[in-house]
Design a protein around this motif. Structure first.
Motif, PDB file in Angstrom:
ATOM      1  N   TRP A  35      73.992 -20.868   7.346  1.00 41.22           N
ATOM      2  CA  TRP A  35      73.285 -19.606   7.176  1.00 41.22           C
ATOM      3  C   TRP A  35      71.786 -19.790   6.975  1.00 41.22           C
ATOM      4  O   TRP A  35      71.067 -18.816   6.707  1.00 41.22           O
ATOM      5  N   ILE A  36      71.274 -20.990   7.135  1.00 39.93           N
ATOM      6  CA  ILE A  36      69.892 -21.268   6.724  1.00 39.93           C
ATOM      7  C   ILE A  36      68.847 -20.558   7.576  1.00 39.93           C
ATOM      8  O   ILE A  36      67.723 -20.325   7.127  1.00 39.93           O
ATOM      9  N   GLU A  37      69.212 -20.160   8.794  1.00 41.17           N
ATOM     10  CA  GLU A  37      68.233 -19.455   9.630  1.00 41.17           C
ATOM     11  C   GLU A  37      67.732 -18.173   8.970  1.00 41.17           C
ATOM     12  O   GLU A  37      66.619 -17.722   9.224  1.00 41.17           O
ATOM     13  N   THR A  38      68.574 -17.593   8.108  1.00 45.30           N
ATOM     14  CA  THR A  38      68.145 -16.359   7.434  1.00 45.30           C
ATOM     15  C   THR A  38      66.906 -16.588   6.579  1.00 45.30           C
ATOM     16  O   THR A  38      66.119 -15.664   6.349  1.00 45.30           O
ATOM     17  N   LEU A  39      66.703 -17.830   6.107  1.00 42.64           N
ATOM     18  CA  LEU A  39      65.537 -18.141   5.278  1.00 42.64           C
ATOM     19  C   LEU A  39      64.281 -18.395   6.108  1.00 42.64           C
ATOM     20  O   LEU A  39      63.179 -18.431   5.578  1.00 42.64           O
ATOM     21  N   ARG A  40      64.455 -18.576   7.403  1.00 46.52           N
ATOM     22  CA  ARG A  40      63.310 -18.845   8.278  1.00 46.52           C
ATOM     23  C   ARG A  40      62.741 -17.576   8.894  1.00 46.52           C
ATOM     24  O   ARG A  40      61.797 -17.635   9.687  1.00 46.52           O
ATOM     25  N   HIS A  41      63.314 -16.424   8.553  1.00 41.25           N
ATOM     26  CA  HIS A  41      62.867 -15.159   9.135  1.00 41.25           C
ATOM     27  C   HIS A  41      62.658 -14.114   8.050  1.00 41.25           C
ATOM     28  O   HIS A  41      63.592 -13.791   7.313  1.00 41.25           O
ATOM     29  N   PRO A  42      61.455 -13.566   7.914  1.00 38.60           N
ATOM     30  CA  PRO A  42      61.285 -12.447   6.987  1.00 38.60           C
ATOM     31  C   PRO A  42      62.136 -11.260   7.439  1.00 38.60           C
ATOM     32  O   PRO A  42      62.239 -10.978   8.642  1.00 38.60           O
ATOM     33  N   LYS A  43      62.751 -10.586   6.504  1.00 43.19           N
ATOM     34  CA  LYS A  43      63.578  -9.428   6.845  1.00 43.19           C
ATOM     35  C   LYS A  43      62.725  -8.294   7.404  1.00 43.19           C
ATOM     36  O   LYS A  43      63.120  -7.609   8.347  1.00 43.19           O
ATOM     37  N   ARG A  44      61.553  -8.098   6.811  1.00 44.54           N
ATOM     38  CA  ARG A  44      60.739  -6.948   7.209  1.00 44.54           C
ATOM     39  C   ARG A  44      59.272  -7.233   6.915  1.00 44.54           C
ATOM     40  O   ARG A  44      58.941  -7.744   5.852  1.00 44.54           O
ATOM     41  N   ALA A  45      58.405  -6.917   7.871  1.00 44.32           N
ATOM     42  CA  ALA A  45      56.967  -7.102   7.674  1.00 44.32           C
ATOM     43  C   ALA A  45      56.246  -5.846   8.133  1.00 44.32           C
ATOM     44  O   ALA A  45      56.410  -5.408   9.272  1.00 44.32           O
ATOM     45  N   LEU A  46      55.452  -5.272   7.246  1.00 42.33           N
ATOM     46  CA  LEU A  46      54.729  -4.040   7.536  1.00 42.33           C
ATOM     47  C   LEU A  46      53.227  -4.323   7.487  1.00 42.33           C
ATOM     48  O   LEU A  46      52.722  -4.866   6.505  1.00 42.33           O
ATOM     49  N   ILE A  47      52.523  -3.968   8.562  1.00 42.83           N
ATOM     50  CA  ILE A  47      51.067  -4.074   8.622  1.00 42.83           C
ATOM     51  C   ILE A  47      50.513  -2.662   8.661  1.00 42.83           C
ATOM     52  O   ILE A  47      50.957  -1.838   9.477  1.00 42.83           O
ATOM     53  N   VAL A  67      55.423  -7.590   2.958  1.00 42.38           N
ATOM     54  CA  VAL A  67      56.496  -8.357   3.596  1.00 42.38           C
ATOM     55  C   VAL A  67      57.659  -8.484   2.628  1.00 42.38           C
ATOM     56  O   VAL A  67      57.474  -8.848   1.467  1.00 42.38           O
ATOM     57  N   GLN A  68      58.851  -8.163   3.112  1.00 44.54           N
ATOM     58  CA  GLN A  68      60.087  -8.410   2.365  1.00 44.54           C
ATOM     59  C   GLN A  68      60.806  -9.562   3.057  1.00 44.54           C
ATOM     60  O   GLN A  68      61.307  -9.419   4.167  1.00 44.54           O
ATOM     61  N   HIS A  69      60.829 -10.696   2.404  1.00 39.97           N
ATOM     62  CA  HIS A  69      61.383 -11.884   3.038  1.00 39.97           C
ATOM     63  C   HIS A  69      62.902 -11.888   3.043  1.00 39.97           C
ATOM     64  O   HIS A  69      63.542 -12.117   4.072  1.00 39.97           O
ATOM     65  N   ASN A  70      63.522 -11.639   1.883  1.00 35.19           N
ATOM     66  CA  ASN A  70      64.980 -11.690   1.789  1.00 35.19           C
ATOM     67  C   ASN A  70      65.433 -10.766   0.659  1.00 35.19           C
ATOM     68  O   ASN A  70      64.881 -10.807  -0.441  1.00 35.19           O
ATOM     69  N   LEU A  71      66.440  -9.941   0.931  1.00 33.08           N
ATOM     70  CA  LEU A  71      66.928  -8.976  -0.055  1.00 33.08           C
ATOM     71  C   LEU A  71      68.415  -9.173  -0.339  1.00 33.08           C
ATOM     72  O   LEU A  71      69.080  -8.268  -0.840  1.00 33.08           O
ATOM     73  N   SER A  72      68.946 -10.355  -0.060  1.00 32.68           N
ATOM     74  CA  SER A  72      70.379 -10.593  -0.222  1.00 32.68           C
ATOM     75  C   SER A  72      70.838 -10.486  -1.674  1.00 32.68           C
ATOM     76  O   SER A  72      71.971 -10.104  -1.946  1.00 32.68           O
ATOM     77  N   ARG A  73      69.957 -10.841  -2.626  1.00 31.55           N
ATOM     78  CA  ARG A  73      70.356 -10.860  -4.037  1.00 31.55           C
ATOM     79  C   ARG A  73      69.848  -9.666  -4.842  1.00 31.55           C
ATOM     80  O   ARG A  73      70.118  -9.568  -6.033  1.00 31.55           O
ATOM     81  N   GLY A  74      69.122  -8.754  -4.187  1.00 28.69           N
ATOM     82  CA  GLY A  74      68.616  -7.598  -4.908  1.00 28.69           C
ATOM     83  C   GLY A  74      67.340  -7.091  -4.282  1.00 28.69           C
ATOM     84  O   GLY A  74      66.913  -7.560  -3.223  1.00 28.69           O
ATOM     85  N   PRO A  75      66.682  -6.113  -4.929  1.00 30.99           N
ATOM     86  CA  PRO A  75      65.438  -5.564  -4.380  1.00 30.99           C
ATOM     87  C   PRO A  75      64.341  -6.611  -4.311  1.00 30.99           C
ATOM     88  O   PRO A  75      64.360  -7.613  -5.038  1.00 30.99           O
ATOM     89  N   LEU A  88      48.656 -12.116   7.430  1.00 29.61           N
ATOM     90  CA  LEU A  88      50.112 -11.991   7.501  1.00 29.61           C
ATOM     91  C   LEU A  88      50.801 -13.317   7.232  1.00 29.61           C
ATOM     92  O   LEU A  88      51.836 -13.370   6.549  1.00 29.61           O
ATOM     93  N   ASN A  89      50.235 -14.409   7.758  1.00 33.46           N
ATOM     94  CA  ASN A  89      50.829 -15.731   7.564  1.00 33.46           C
ATOM     95  C   ASN A  89      50.950 -16.054   6.080  1.00 33.46           C
ATOM     96  O   ASN A  89      51.999 -16.495   5.599  1.00 33.46           O
ATOM     97  N   GLU A  90      49.875 -15.812   5.337  1.00 34.36           N
ATOM     98  CA  GLU A  90      49.874 -16.095   3.906  1.00 34.36           C
ATOM     99  C   GLU A  90      50.879 -15.214   3.170  1.00 34.36           C
ATOM    100  O   GLU A  90      51.640 -15.685   2.321  1.00 34.36           O
ATOM    101  N   VAL A  91      50.884 -13.912   3.489  1.00 33.01           N
ATOM    102  CA  VAL A  91      51.783 -12.989   2.788  1.00 33.01           C
ATOM    103  C   VAL A  91      53.241 -13.313   3.091  1.00 33.01           C
ATOM    104  O   VAL A  91      54.100 -13.229   2.205  1.00 33.01           O
ATOM    105  N   MET A  92      53.552 -13.707   4.326  1.00 29.36           N
ATOM    106  CA  MET A  92      54.918 -14.140   4.655  1.00 29.36           C
ATOM    107  C   MET A  92      55.340 -15.314   3.780  1.00 29.36           C
ATOM    108  O   MET A  92      56.450 -15.337   3.222  1.00 29.36           O
ATOM    109  N   ALA A  93      54.457 -16.304   3.671  1.00 27.61           N
ATOM    110  CA  ALA A  93      54.792 -17.491   2.875  1.00 27.61           C
ATOM    111  C   ALA A  93      54.969 -17.136   1.407  1.00 27.61           C
ATOM    112  O   ALA A  93      55.921 -17.579   0.751  1.00 27.61           O
TER     113      ALA A  93
END
Length: 424
Positions: A35-47, A67-75, A88-93
């Motif tokens: 399932w590790i690919e899920t960590l390589r992709h932000p769930k949602r990015a808004l500009i 940017v919302q990277h992952n919401l699997s465990r909560g908000p 965007l690059n910095e905010v994603m990281a």
């Protein structure tokens, strides 16, 4: 979706640094690596575009992000940064590191981050308020107390959070204090929040030092960054008997072998808005900071500070990452080869998000705790987390950073696995 590659990106990119950290932990995840690919992709990015009428009547446009990277465990949970270099690059990281941080602490959050590319000190207070309110309205469709909870970061503070909370509340027709954390106390903020991140650096540093036989009393500490995080951590270490021999910020690098008086430096900074010119220390060249004799280094400024070359010159025994992402992966390797312990950002500076969690809980319940209760609860969460990471590092024979990522990724990916994919 195609894998986000970093082959064509700069090796100094924050997002590339994060991806390389994920690559390093993958072999330790067993079946969950599926399932590790899920960590390589932000769930949602808004500009968002933020038009702002300046005090002189002109109109300027600023670019903002959430940017919302992952919401699997909560908000989502993560700060809002106002800085000229935000992109965007910095905010994603930063959002991804928040995902790891919240999971490593076992907080019921995912990771998020936001920011505006702006120098906040170039704006009047009125301009800053209008910028903040328009930004909040633009990202309002994806934030909320059960969706994504912003907080202060570089260039923002409790006043900015009050404006964000008020704007969101006005747009929803009712006061919703839990939409942000880091607010003023009288608007639903939590006692202990302002000093929490620096306190966490101190707690994790003491725990790792004790396990490693490093004496805090008499230790020479070099500090990069003298904001809320660095100054509070330094103050606590000074109280424990350490000497702060060097302090660096954007304006100067100060050095005093006998120790810098932090009380005097704080007064000077408050009056001068910088540490440059402080009479209680010698000013030295910026790069000389990395070659000083020290026992503990606390990078508490921005990401990308410890390069391979700087890592080769460091004399310390322990690095406490008060900032997010201050160490490049190749520098991590050098430090490991040289036997220098690194307490990673995702554990070391997690005191802030821990007390932000407490603030959110208090807002949701409309019941508030004393500062003593908050510090006790925070100390236990942080101490338990760093102990778990240290034990995992011994078990896996790996660095504390890899260990923290193992702990965090196991929790995130187990949540992803058990939730499944919708629609199936």
């Amino acid at each position: 979706m195609e894998k986000l590659s970093y082959a064509s990106e700069s090796s100094t990119s924050p997002w590339v640094t994060y991806l390389r950290q994920i690559d390093r932990v993958a072999p330790h995840l067993g079946d969950l690596a599926h399932w590790i690919e899920t960590l390589r992709h932000p769930k949602r990015a808004l500009i968002v575009d933020i038009p702002l009428q300046m005090d002189d009547g002109t109109i300027r446009h600023f670019e903002g992000y959430r940017v919302q990277h992952n919401l699997s465990r909560g908000p989502g949970k993560g700060g809002v940064r106002y800085h000229p270099d935000v992109d965007l690059n910095e905010v994603m990281a930063l959002s991804a590191w928040m995902t790891i941080k919240c999971a490593a602490l076992n907080l019921p959050y995912g990771g998020a981050k936001g920011g505006i590319r702006v120098d906040p000190f170039s704006l009047s207070e009125g301009e800053l308020e209008r910028l903040t309110r328009r930004y909040t309205s633009e990202i309002g469709l994806i934030i909320g107390p059960q969706k994504d909870i912003p907080a202060p970061d570089v260039g923002t503070n409790g006043k900015v959070m009050a404006w964000m909370m008020d704007t969101y509340s006005m747009n929803h027709g009712t006061t919703i204090t839990g939409v942000v954390t880091g607010k003023p106390i009288h608007l639903g903020g939590s006692l202990g929040r302002e000093k929490a991140t620096g306190r966490g650096v101190f707690i994790t540093g003491c725990e790792v030092a004790k396990r490693s036989g490093i004496e805090i009393e008499g230790a020479k500490i070099a500090l990069q960054g003298f904001g809320n995080v660095g100054s509070e951590a330094a103050r606590l270490f000074e109280k424990a008997g350490a000497r702060i021999v060097a302090v660096q910020d954007h304006s100067a690098t100060l050095y005093n072998e006998a120790g810098i008086d932090l009380t005097e430096l704080t007064v000077w900074q408050a009056e001068s808005k910088q540490i440059a010119g402080f009479p209680g220390a010698q000013e030295i060249a910026k790069e000389e900071f990395w070659t000083l004799q020290m026992d503990i280094l606390i990078p508490a400024a921005l990401e990308g500070q410890i390069t391979r070359e700087r890592a080769e010159n460091l004399s310390c025994k322990l690095v406490l990452e008060g900032a997010n992402g201050p160490t490049y992966p190749e520098a991590d390797d050098v430090l490991a080869e040289r036997g220098i312990l690194v307490v990673p950002d995702v554990i070391c500076n997690a005191g802030g998000v821990t007390v932000s969690y407490f603030e959110w809980v208090q807002d949701m319940a409309s019941f508030f705790w004393s500062e003593e209760e908050i510090n006790q609860r925070m100390d236990k969460i942080i101490t338990d987390a760093i102990a778990h990471v240290c034990d995992k590092a011994e078990e896996k024979n790996c660095s504390l950073r890899t260990s923290a990522y193992i702990v965090a990724c196991e929790r995130i990916l187990l949540a992803r696995k058990d939730r499944g994919i919708y629609p199936g």
